[in-house]
Design an enzyme around this catalytic site. Structure first.
Site, mmCIF file in Angstrom:
data_model
loop_
_atom_site.group_PDB
_atom_site.id
_atom_site.type_symbol
_atom_site.label_atom_id
_atom_site.label_comp_id
_atom_site.label_asym_id
_atom_site.label_seq_id
_atom_site.Cartn_x
_atom_site.Cartn_y
_atom_site.Cartn_z
ATOM 1 C CD GLU A 51 8.396 16.471 -22.263
ATOM 2 O OE1 GLU A 51 7.776 17.453 -21.813
ATOM 3 O OE2 GLU A 51 7.841 15.415 -22.607
ATOM 4 C CG HIS A 101 7.064 11.404 -24.968
ATOM 5 N ND1 HIS A 101 5.721 11.448 -25.268
ATOM 6 C CD2 HIS A 101 7.262 12.317 -23.981
ATOM 7 C CE1 HIS A 101 5.129 12.346 -24.488
ATOM 8 N NE2 HIS A 101 6.053 12.881 -23.695
ATOM 9 N NE ARG A 104 -4.183 -1.827 1.791
ATOM 10 C CZ ARG A 104 -4.216 -2.874 2.608
ATOM 11 N NH1 ARG A 104 -3.365 -2.957 3.603
ATOM 12 N NH2 ARG A 104 -5.105 -3.815 2.425
ATOM 13 C CD GLU A 138 -2.935 16.661 -16.246
ATOM 14 O OE1 GLU A 138 -1.800 16.240 -15.977
ATOM 15 O OE2 GLU A 138 -3.532 16.413 -17.303
ATOM 16 C CG ASN A 197 -0.749 17.385 -20.500
ATOM 17 O OD1 ASN A 197 0.216 16.717 -20.159
ATOM 18 N ND2 ASN A 197 -1.871 17.416 -19.818
ATOM 19 C CE LYS A 207 6.070 17.453 -13.806
ATOM 20 N NZ LYS A 207 6.179 16.271 -14.613
ATOM 21 C CG HIS A 240 2.338 16.160 -24.048
ATOM 22 N ND1 HIS A 240 3.142 17.277 -24.012
ATOM 23 C CD2 HIS A 240 3.023 15.184 -23.394
ATOM 24 C CE1 HIS A 240 4.249 16.990 -23.342
ATOM 25 N NE2 HIS A 240 4.203 15.733 -22.964
ATOM 26 N NE ARG A 291 1.347 16.926 -13.016
ATOM 27 C CZ ARG A 291 1.943 16.137 -12.154
ATOM 28 N NH1 ARG A 291 1.576 16.129 -10.896
ATOM 29 N NH2 ARG A 291 2.927 15.334 -12.538
ATOM 30 C CE LYS A 300 0.194 13.912 -14.718
ATOM 31 N NZ LYS A 300 -0.021 14.502 -16.059
ATOM 32 C CG HIS A 340 -0.231 11.543 -26.296
ATOM 33 N ND1 HIS A 340 -0.892 12.002 -25.196
ATOM 34 C CD2 HIS A 340 1.045 11.327 -25.886
ATOM 35 C CE1 HIS A 340 -0.064 12.058 -24.163
ATOM 36 N NE2 HIS A 340 1.120 11.661 -24.564
HETATM 37 N N1 GLY Z 1 4.470 15.103 -17.744
HETATM 38 C C1 GLY Z 1 3.372 15.919 -17.405
HETATM 39 C C2 GLY Z 1 3.063 15.957 -15.949
HETATM 40 O O1 GLY Z 1 3.825 15.481 -15.132
HETATM 41 O O2 GLY Z 1 2.042 16.457 -15.590
#
Ligand code: GLY
Length: 374
Positions: free
Chosen positions: A186, A267, A122, A238, A246, A228, A249, A242, A144, A253
């Site tokens: 990025e 990517h 957990r 998000e 993107n 960030k 993106h 946040r 993430k 994608h």
């Molecule tokens: N890579 C985008 C984020 O961490 O929100």
């Protein structure tokens, strides 16, 4: 020269340490987190071949034992099969709730190991040691974690913040130029989304960065991580801001799906092309001047990066199919595509209000240019 960026999330604050020689000094940083002098490391075969024994020595210098699981390199490792393998191995190694898992690799290992740590008993703590530029400036920070599903990338996962991030700048010197530049996609994204002065700094310093200048690399990583961290602290899960991360993106994608998520388009390369297309779309919608997409493309081009659809080898589907692939993006809300657009360089915003016909026009023109150039 080592710099630290704090991610002051309430109750889960952590530091991102950026500088040279951090693998060799890993024990010094990790020791204060440990209840017993032992860590379990997840890595991939490329990173292991180059750096794992140095990490072992760096930990051992502080009396810390290390066990390591080396997984195959590549996106296909972000799978249920490798997650199961990792969790089984961590249990076999008797990793306890108070132990620390170390993710030593690029974005794939960071996401997989972070998710394994999130669900093991957990939730156990983990340290990110990102070894690619992309992972240092983006995926290792912000919590993430996850794996890919057959239905799409990153569709299974959890938010699980690391307890520390150690970004060793020296490791960037061992990357292939193509991987370094993909990560740079990025870095540019941060300037484009929220900091015109940083984009100008990159225009001036991109060449030094690419040539390996250490101070410039540290500053580029520090600035990106600080941006960030600021966004993640405002909106960890998000719900709003946040999503600015993107930028590029949604296009990316679709292009990754069309090219099979592999070596044809990395990517970060897709992000760079996606940023150029997002600025083109913004200009078409009258949100920013036509000079902005030209300037974005000029900088990417000057860095030797993939910039246009023409830079992607092999066949691409038509514009309607690409638009359809965008609809598979996990950022779709109520069936509506969400885009990050810009009112200028450094002025991005999120909107669901984009006519599909304009997106189709941008893609149709980009494909036509590609056909002309081939
Ligand atoms: N890579 C985008 C984020 O961490 O929100």
């Amino acid at each position: 020269m080592t710099v630290t960026v704090s991610v002051p999330l309430p109750g889960r604050a952590y530091d991102v340490v950026i500088g040279p020689g951090l693998v060799d000094r890993a024990g010094t940083y990790v020791a204060p987190l440990l209840r017993r002098p032992r860590v379990a490391v997840l890595t991939d075969e490329n990173v292991a071949a180059l750096h794992l024994e140095r990490l072992r020595a760096g930990l051992s210098a502080e009396g810390i034992d290390m066990v390591a699981l080396t997984l195959p390199a590549g996106e296909s490792t972000k799978s249920w099969a490798h997650l199961t393998q990792s969790v089984d191995w961590l249990l076999d190694q008797k990793v306890e709730r108070s132990d620390v898992v170390v993710a030593f690799g690029g974005g794939v290992i960071g996401d997989l190991a972070g998710f394994a740590a999130a669900i093991l008993r957990r939730g156990v703590r983990f340290v990110q040691m990102p070894t690619s530029l992309l992972a240092q400036v983006d995926s290792s920070v912000g919590g993430k974690t996850g794996i890919n599903a057959t239905q799409g990338k990153n569709l299974i996962g959890a938010f699980h913040q690391p307890s520390m991030v150690l970004a060793d700048i020296d490791i960037l010197g061992t990357l292939h130029a193509r991987d370094f530049l993909a990560g740079y996609g990025e870095v540019v994204k941060y300037g484009l989304l929220g900091d015109a002065a940083f984009f100008e700094w990159l225009e001036r310093n991109g060449a030094a960065l690419s040539a390996g200048d250490q101070a410039t690399r540290i500053e580029a990583v520090r600035h990106s991580v600080q941006m960030k961290a600021d966004i993640v602290v405002r909106d960890e899960t998000e719900q709003g801001d946040r999503a600015l991360l993107n930028l590029g993106h949604t296009f990316c994608h679709a292009l990754e799906a069309a090219t099979g998520y592999g070596n044809r388009l990395l990517h970060g390369e897709g992000v760079a092309i996606g940023c150029a297309l997002a600025f083109e779309l913004s200009a078409r919608l009258g949100l920013c001047s036509q000079e902005d997409p030209s300037r974005v493309r000029a900088h990417l081009r000057s860095m030797g990066m993939k910039t246009d659809l023409a830079d992607i080898a092999g066949d691409l589907p038509d514009a309607a199919t690409l638009l359809e692939l965008m609809g598979q993006d996990k950022k779709v809300v109520d069936g509506q595509l969400r885009f990050v657009l810009a009112r200028g360089i450094g002025q991005a915003f999120v909107t669901g209000d984009v006519p599909a016909s304009t997106v189709l026009d941008v893609l149709t023109d980009a494909l036509a240019l590609r056909a002309q150039m081939s």
